[in-house]
Design an enzyme around this catalytic site. Structure first.
Site, short mmCIF file in Angstrom:
data_model
loop_
_atom_site.label_atom_id
_atom_site.label_comp_id
_atom_site.label_asym_id
_atom_site.label_seq_id
_atom_site.Cartn_x
_atom_site.Cartn_y
_atom_site.Cartn_z
N CYS A 1 -68.62 -38.15 48.48
CA CYS A 1 -69.47 -37.09 49.05
C CYS A 1 -70.91 -37.55 49.26
O CYS A 1 -71.68 -36.88 49.94
CB CYS A 1 -69.44 -35.86 48.16
SG CYS A 1 -67.78 -35.18 48.02
N ASN B 1 -66.22 -27.83 51.29
CA ASN B 1 -66.79 -29.15 50.99
C ASN B 1 -66.16 -30.17 51.95
O ASN B 1 -64.96 -30.47 51.84
CB ASN B 1 -66.47 -29.49 49.52
CG ASN B 1 -67.05 -30.83 49.10
OD1 ASN B 1 -67.47 -31.64 49.93
ND2 ASN B 1 -67.03 -31.09 47.81
N HIS C 1 -75.76 -31.44 49.65
CA HIS C 1 -74.31 -31.56 49.81
C HIS C 1 -73.69 -30.20 49.49
O HIS C 1 -74.11 -29.53 48.55
CB HIS C 1 -73.77 -32.63 48.86
CG HIS C 1 -72.28 -32.66 48.80
ND1 HIS C 1 -71.50 -32.69 49.94
CD2 HIS C 1 -71.42 -32.64 47.75
CE1 HIS C 1 -70.22 -32.70 49.59
NE2 HIS C 1 -70.15 -32.66 48.27
O1 UT7 Z 1 -68.14 -32.88 46.22
C1 UT7 Z 1 -67.97 -33.55 45.03
C2 UT7 Z 1 -68.52 -32.79 43.97
N1 UT7 Z 1 -67.60 -31.74 43.57
C3 UT7 Z 1 -68.09 -30.70 43.00
O2 UT7 Z 1 -69.29 -30.62 42.91
C4 UT7 Z 1 -67.19 -29.67 42.37
C5 UT7 Z 1 -67.76 -29.25 41.06
N2 UT7 Z 1 -67.00 -28.26 40.37
C6 UT7 Z 1 -66.87 -26.98 40.78
O3 UT7 Z 1 -67.33 -26.62 41.83
C7 UT7 Z 1 -66.19 -25.99 39.87
O4 UT7 Z 1 -66.04 -26.56 38.58
C8 UT7 Z 1 -64.79 -25.53 40.38
C9 UT7 Z 1 -64.98 -24.63 41.61
C10 UT7 Z 1 -63.93 -26.71 40.71
C11 UT7 Z 1 -64.11 -24.69 39.31
O5 UT7 Z 1 -64.92 -23.60 38.92
P1 UT7 Z 1 -65.14 -23.29 37.37
O6 UT7 Z 1 -65.94 -22.06 37.30
O7 UT7 Z 1 -65.67 -24.53 36.73
O8 UT7 Z 1 -63.67 -22.97 36.90
P2 UT7 Z 1 -62.82 -23.68 35.77
O9 UT7 Z 1 -62.36 -25.03 36.20
O10 UT7 Z 1 -63.56 -23.57 34.48
O11 UT7 Z 1 -61.55 -22.74 35.70
C12 UT7 Z 1 -61.66 -21.37 35.28
C13 UT7 Z 1 -60.31 -20.71 35.46
C14 UT7 Z 1 -59.15 -21.53 34.89
O12 UT7 Z 1 -58.22 -20.64 34.31
P3 UT7 Z 1 -58.19 -20.44 32.69
O13 UT7 Z 1 -57.90 -21.80 32.16
O14 UT7 Z 1 -59.55 -19.94 32.34
O15 UT7 Z 1 -57.10 -19.45 32.53
C15 UT7 Z 1 -58.52 -22.15 36.12
O16 UT7 Z 1 -57.15 -22.39 35.96
O17 UT7 Z 1 -60.03 -20.53 36.84
C16 UT7 Z 1 -58.72 -21.04 37.13
N3 UT7 Z 1 -58.70 -21.52 38.52
C17 UT7 Z 1 -58.38 -20.74 39.55
N4 UT7 Z 1 -58.00 -19.44 39.62
C18 UT7 Z 1 -57.74 -18.94 40.84
C19 UT7 Z 1 -59.01 -22.76 38.98
N5 UT7 Z 1 -58.89 -22.78 40.32
C20 UT7 Z 1 -58.49 -21.54 40.69
C21 UT7 Z 1 -58.21 -20.96 41.94
N6 UT7 Z 1 -57.85 -19.66 41.97
N7 UT7 Z 1 -58.30 -21.64 43.10
#
Ligand code: UT7
Length: 328
Positions: free
Chosen positions: A116, A285, A255
């Site tokens: 990225c 993204n 980004h």
């Molecule tokens: O471009 C390169 C750089 N990339 C980035 O900058 C990405 C950085 N990371 C992020 O943007 C975020 O961490 C994410 C969007 C990937 C995830 O958001 P988060 O608030 O950190 O969520 P999480 O990974 O802590 O997950 C929270 C919950 C989990 O469920 P439990 O374990 O709490 O029951 C996940 O399984 O959300 C669940 N989850 C979803 N639920 C519905 C993860 N993806 C989804 C989804 N729909 N698509």
């Protein structure tokens, strides 16, 4: 200034695939929802490339628009650098495919693999090559087809990415003036390579010999944490190197990975939301393409104007990150 040559950002252009995929469409085949994706990322939709919208074809379309914006034709190009992690082929590079599609035979070109941060890396290299006199007209492009490397059974990654391309045309200038690329800063920390990566490559197979072309894998929470920290650091580094304050910046073009990362950076730095260019809601993204896509939008809709200061910053798998400060 000691060196008399500098790089002027003379034009910008972009290309988005025709097909739009909404969050609701993703939710039809995946355990997710429009509400979750919007709340956690700010994404409403993404574009997905069709068979003819190859990385090179999208890059070329964006490049043509950047050249038209700059008011030059392809004969002004003697360097092409493409930031991409999703080339159509292992080689030739996307850059030389673009050269052929533009119908030119002079100069040189290559791809940069910096996920990225690919556009910021490519811009920095092009600027150095112009400053040292190796070329006078450079196309710097970010073009990605991440839809090919997504695991559509993994809801934590596949909803986040989209396809597209953006390009800028840089021209060498020896005249008086304070415009152009003022500074670039690049960084890498390979020890964090396992928090965001693609688990395959050309010629790589599993134990049974099945080719592993690779899918994107990410520990989102970890990447998020490092992104806010590193990007804030690199913005502060750019400001300090140019003896500027955050309030001097006319436009921050970050980004576009997650609106929460963008907002928390803006808050930390004290940059007003109205000064931040946001496209993540519509493009998702697009990796190396995200900055030139957002920059093109701001330069063509009347926001970013000649003479203004624009700060670009990105972080991606590697980890790799960096910034560029440009006066338009
Ligand atoms: O471009 C390169 C750089 N990339 C980035 O900058 C990405 C950085 N990371 C992020 O943007 C975020 O961490 C994410 C969007 C990937 C995830 O958001 P988060 O608030 O950190 O969520 P999480 O990974 O802590 O997950 C929270 C919950 C989990 O469920 P439990 O374990 O709490 O029951 C996940 O399984 O959300 C669940 N989850 C979803 N639920 C519905 C993860 N993806 C989804 C989804 N729909 N698509």
């Amino acid at each position: 200034m000691a060196s008399s040559i500098r790089s002027i950002l003379a034009g910008a252009g972009s290309y988005l695939p025709e097909r739009i995929v909404t969050n609701d469409e993703m939710a039809a085949t995946l355990d997710t929802s429009d509400a979750w994706i919007r709340e956690r990322t700010g994404i409403r939709q993404r574009h997905r490339a069709g068979p003819s919208e190859t990385t090179a074809a999208m890059a070329t379309a964006a490049a043509r628009r950047a050249l038209a914006f700059a008011g030059v034709d392809a004969s002004a190009v003697d360097l092409i650098i493409v930031g991409t992690s999703t080339p159509d082929q292992a080689f030739p590079s996307v850059a030389v495919r673009v050269q052929a599609m533009l119908g030119i035979e002079r100069g040189f070109g290559f791809d940069v693999s910096a996920a990225c941060a690919g556009f910021v890396y490519a811009l920095s290299l092009a600027d150095e090559l112009i400053r040292c006199g190796r070329c006078r007209g450079a196309l710097v492009i970010g073009s990605e087809r991440f839809s090919r490397i997504l695991d559509y059974t993994d809801r934590s990654t596949c909803v986040l990415f989209g396809d597209g391309a953006g390009a800028v045309f840089l021209r060498a200038s020896e005249g008086e003036g304070n415009d152009g690329i003022l500074s670039t800063h690049l960084h890498a920390q390979g020890s964090l390579g396992d928090i965001l990566f693609v688990d395959g490559a050309v010629g790589v197979a599993d134990a049974a010999g099945t080719p592993l072309s690779g899918k994107l894998r990410m520990n989102g929470r970890e990447v998020f944490r490092h992104a806010v920290h590193r990007l804030t650091e690199t913005v502060e580094e750019a400001l300090a190197a140019n003896h500027l304050l955050a309030t001097d910046i006319d436009w921050l073009v970050p980004h576009q990975a997650n609106i929460r990362i963008i907002d928390s950076m803006g808050r930390k730095l004290g940059i007003q939301q109205s000064r931040v260019v946001v496209t993540v809601d519509r493009h998702a993204n697009t990796s190396a393409a995200s900055i030139p896509l957002a920059l093109t939008e701001a330069m063509t809709d009347g926001r970013a104007a000649k003479g203004q200061l624009v700060l670009l910053e990105a972080l991606g798998g590697g980890l790799v990150w960096g910034s560029a400060l440009v006066r338009l």
